[in-house]
Motif scaffolding. Sequence first.
Motif, mmCIF file in Angstrom:
data_model
loop_
_atom_site.group_PDB
_atom_site.id
_atom_site.type_symbol
_atom_site.label_atom_id
_atom_site.label_comp_id
_atom_site.label_asym_id
_atom_site.label_seq_id
_atom_site.Cartn_x
_atom_site.Cartn_y
_atom_site.Cartn_z
ATOM 1 N N GLU A 298 0.825 -1.208 0.000
ATOM 2 C CA GLU A 298 0.000 0.000 0.000
ATOM 3 C C GLU A 298 0.862 1.262 0.000
ATOM 4 N N ALA A 299 1.968 1.233 0.763
ATOM 5 C CA ALA A 299 2.859 2.396 0.784
ATOM 6 C C ALA A 299 3.466 2.639 -0.590
ATOM 7 N N GLY A 300 3.820 1.561 -1.278
ATOM 8 C CA GLY A 300 4.341 1.724 -2.624
ATOM 9 C C GLY A 300 3.313 2.294 -3.580
ATOM 10 N N LEU A 301 2.067 1.805 -3.480
ATOM 11 C CA LEU A 301 1.004 2.309 -4.343
ATOM 12 C C LEU A 301 0.714 3.788 -4.094
ATOM 13 N N ALA A 302 0.969 4.244 -2.866
ATOM 14 C CA ALA A 302 0.704 5.642 -2.535
ATOM 15 C C ALA A 302 1.580 6.604 -3.330
ATOM 16 N N PHE A 303 2.697 6.110 -3.876
ATOM 17 C CA PHE A 303 3.582 6.968 -4.672
ATOM 18 C C PHE A 303 3.153 7.055 -6.140
ATOM 19 N N LEU A 304 2.194 6.232 -6.556
ATOM 20 C CA LEU A 304 1.828 6.197 -7.974
ATOM 21 C C LEU A 304 1.263 7.519 -8.489
ATOM 22 N N PRO A 305 0.383 8.218 -7.764
ATOM 23 C CA PRO A 305 -0.099 9.506 -8.297
ATOM 24 C C PRO A 305 1.029 10.482 -8.572
ATOM 25 N N MET A 306 2.023 10.539 -7.684
ATOM 26 C CA MET A 306 3.144 11.435 -7.906
ATOM 27 C C MET A 306 3.936 11.006 -9.145
ATOM 28 N N CYS A 307 4.111 9.696 -9.313
ATOM 29 C CA CYS A 307 4.823 9.204 -10.499
ATOM 30 C C CYS A 307 4.123 9.643 -11.780
ATOM 31 N N ALA A 308 2.799 9.596 -11.774
ATOM 32 C CA ALA A 308 2.045 10.000 -12.961
ATOM 33 C C ALA A 308 2.268 11.477 -13.270
ATOM 34 N N VAL A 309 2.298 12.316 -12.234
ATOM 35 C CA VAL A 309 2.513 13.747 -12.449
ATOM 36 C C VAL A 309 3.954 14.014 -12.879
ATOM 37 N N VAL A 310 4.911 13.277 -12.317
ATOM 38 C CA VAL A 310 6.304 13.400 -12.752
ATOM 39 C C VAL A 310 6.402 13.138 -14.253
ATOM 40 N N TYR A 311 5.744 12.082 -14.694
ATOM 41 C CA TYR A 311 5.780 11.744 -16.123
ATOM 42 C C TYR A 311 5.160 12.856 -16.963
ATOM 43 N N ALA A 312 4.040 13.404 -16.490
ATOM 44 C CA ALA A 312 3.399 14.500 -17.225
ATOM 45 C C ALA A 312 4.308 15.725 -17.283
ATOM 46 N N GLY A 313 4.999 16.022 -16.184
ATOM 47 C CA GLY A 313 5.929 17.149 -16.173
ATOM 48 C C GLY A 313 7.089 16.951 -17.131
ATOM 49 N N ILE A 314 7.575 15.728 -17.215
ATOM 50 C CA ILE A 314 8.664 15.432 -18.145
ATOM 51 C C ILE A 314 8.200 15.591 -19.591
ATOM 52 N N ARG A 315 7.014 15.114 -19.892
ATOM 53 C CA ARG A 315 6.485 15.278 -21.251
ATOM 54 C C ARG A 315 6.366 16.759 -21.606
ATOM 55 N N ALA A 316 5.877 17.544 -20.662
ATOM 56 C CA ALA A 316 5.699 18.973 -20.922
ATOM 57 C C ALA A 316 7.045 19.669 -21.117
ATOM 58 N N SER A 317 8.022 19.360 -20.263
ATOM 59 C CA SER A 317 9.319 20.033 -20.367
ATOM 60 C C SER A 317 10.058 19.612 -21.628
ATOM 61 N N THR A 318 9.861 18.376 -22.071
ATOM 62 C CA THR A 318 10.492 17.917 -23.311
ATOM 63 C C THR A 318 10.026 18.763 -24.497
ATOM 64 N N ARG A 319 8.741 19.094 -24.506
ATOM 65 C CA ARG A 319 8.199 19.905 -25.606
ATOM 66 C C ARG A 319 8.587 21.375 -25.479
ATOM 67 N N LEU A 320 8.699 21.864 -24.245
ATOM 68 C CA LEU A 320 8.958 23.280 -24.034
ATOM 69 C C LEU A 320 10.439 23.642 -24.119
ATOM 70 N N LEU A 321 11.327 22.707 -23.845
ATOM 71 C CA LEU A 321 12.747 23.011 -23.754
ATOM 72 C C LEU A 321 13.306 23.709 -24.990
ATOM 73 N N PRO A 322 13.043 23.231 -26.213
ATOM 74 C CA PRO A 322 13.618 23.927 -27.380
ATOM 75 C C PRO A 322 13.139 25.370 -27.509
ATOM 76 N N ALA A 323 11.935 25.655 -27.027
ATOM 77 C CA ALA A 323 11.372 27.000 -27.210
ATOM 78 C C ALA A 323 11.767 27.968 -26.109
ATOM 79 N N VAL A 324 11.813 27.488 -24.852
ATOM 80 C CA VAL A 324 12.000 28.419 -23.729
ATOM 81 C C VAL A 324 13.377 28.325 -23.092
ATOM 82 N N GLY A 325 14.119 27.235 -23.297
ATOM 83 C CA GLY A 325 15.447 27.106 -22.730
ATOM 84 C C GLY A 325 15.452 26.507 -21.338
ATOM 85 N N VAL A 326 16.655 26.275 -20.833
ATOM 86 C CA VAL A 326 16.850 25.567 -19.573
ATOM 87 C C VAL A 326 16.367 26.376 -18.373
ATOM 88 N N ARG A 327 16.794 27.629 -18.276
ATOM 89 C CA ARG A 327 16.516 28.416 -17.070
ATOM 90 C C ARG A 327 15.019 28.612 -16.853
#
Length: 477
Positions: A298-327
């Motif tokens: 159960e403790a392991g499953l409790a981390f799954l929502p955060m993992c899903a948001v981490v993945y969404a954040g990575i997808r978003a930053s992958t698309r934004l990086l060429p346009a907006v830069g690192v900083r």
Amino acid sequence: MPTHGARPALVLVSVALAQFTATLDMTVVNVALPAMDAGLGLGRSLSWVVNGYALAFGGLLLLGGRAADLFGHRRLLLAGTALFALASLGGGLAREPWQLIAARAVQGAGAAAFVPAALALLTVTFAAGPARHRALGVYSAVSAVGGSAGVLVGGLLAEYAGWRAVMLVNLPLALTVVGTALAGAPADRGHRARLDVPGAVLATAGAGLLILGVVRTGDTGWTDPGTLATLGVAAVALAAFAVWEGRAAQPLVRPGLLARRAVAGANLFMLLLSAGQFAAFYFVSLYLQEVLRLGPAEAGLAFLPMCAVVYAGIRASTRLLPAVGVRALLVPSGLLSAAGFGWLALLGAPGSFAGDVLGPSLLLGAGLGIGFVPLTAAATGGLPPHEAGTASAVLSSSRQLGGALGLAALTSIQTAHTTTLLGQGDPPLSAATSGYALGLALAGALTLLTLLTTPLLPTRTKTTRTPTADPRVQEPT
């Protein structure tokens, strides 16, 4: 420079799975420790099931990165993965405590070889630009969720298949890494140069002793003479390493590499972020099991929502990086992560997952997810292929050292605070929760310090031509 004859899709699978395996094994044994202790009678040696891996992994990373550059990225990926698989088999068949601890240390050594080799192989396979950003997005996603997945996988295996399965689960992962690397990555000859043996000895000794000294503080405290001696020798070795590298003809880490603003800024950011992240995950795991009384699975499953948001954040930053830069991505990453830690610090006893953990974990996941891709791009972009492994190893070392230092320092403070409250007569659950809250608040403060690195971070990318780099490579400025 993209590698000719490579099959990029298979290379990406191999690299991503290798990184996932390494990060998985940083946490997969945590919830299985009680079962391992019951099966082998580890006693006081129990913590070394975790520490043995961290010590070998962190101590040998720089050597592994340089070896990958010298002897070939694919060659080191295959060799390190094979060593890791054999160690996993040995750990799964262990009959004595020392056998399991030794297997974990050898796993760490194998990971120190294949982790920098894998990231270097990715950077030389995919051309700079959108293709590399997408590949880094996949790499960052598995790196980010691997640690959380380790808690879940370890809990499920320990509860339903036994602790030996926690070690043996690495075998199919390692075989897949080897198979896809052989099929997708062409053989490479590395870079013609000699291995800097004195530098390798000093770096390995310094990093290893630093991690060992920090790990010892959990049992002995920060004022123990043996701990202070270990940390002192580590400081001397690292200082000697810095002096030697400035004079060596073919250094383990070229001094000019760390003089690059983007590389220095990304590694400082990673060091501080990991210091907060590793400690915070530790405190949240304990809160879920000791205060909310969740089982390992159960403790392991409790981390799954955060993992899903981490993945969404990575997808978003992958698309934004060429346009907006690192900083433009790392500033909100630091702010959101710090806010998530701060919100978690408000947890209570008795509490609930929905009321105390879910909301802040989603905010934290967004901050972490947004940051991984630009950090990796800044630390490894614009470099010639023969330095890709070294740059990857430096970034991984920053993550390991930051995590070890932050975890040791914050758990020491948390333990002292909890002990004080218990001495004052506070109820055990209340005292424990207050200690976790203090540790999480300090994790947020450490993460806020990442904003001090922003002057070093690149704001945009430009195409640059150098004699040692492909003209298509975009170098952060």
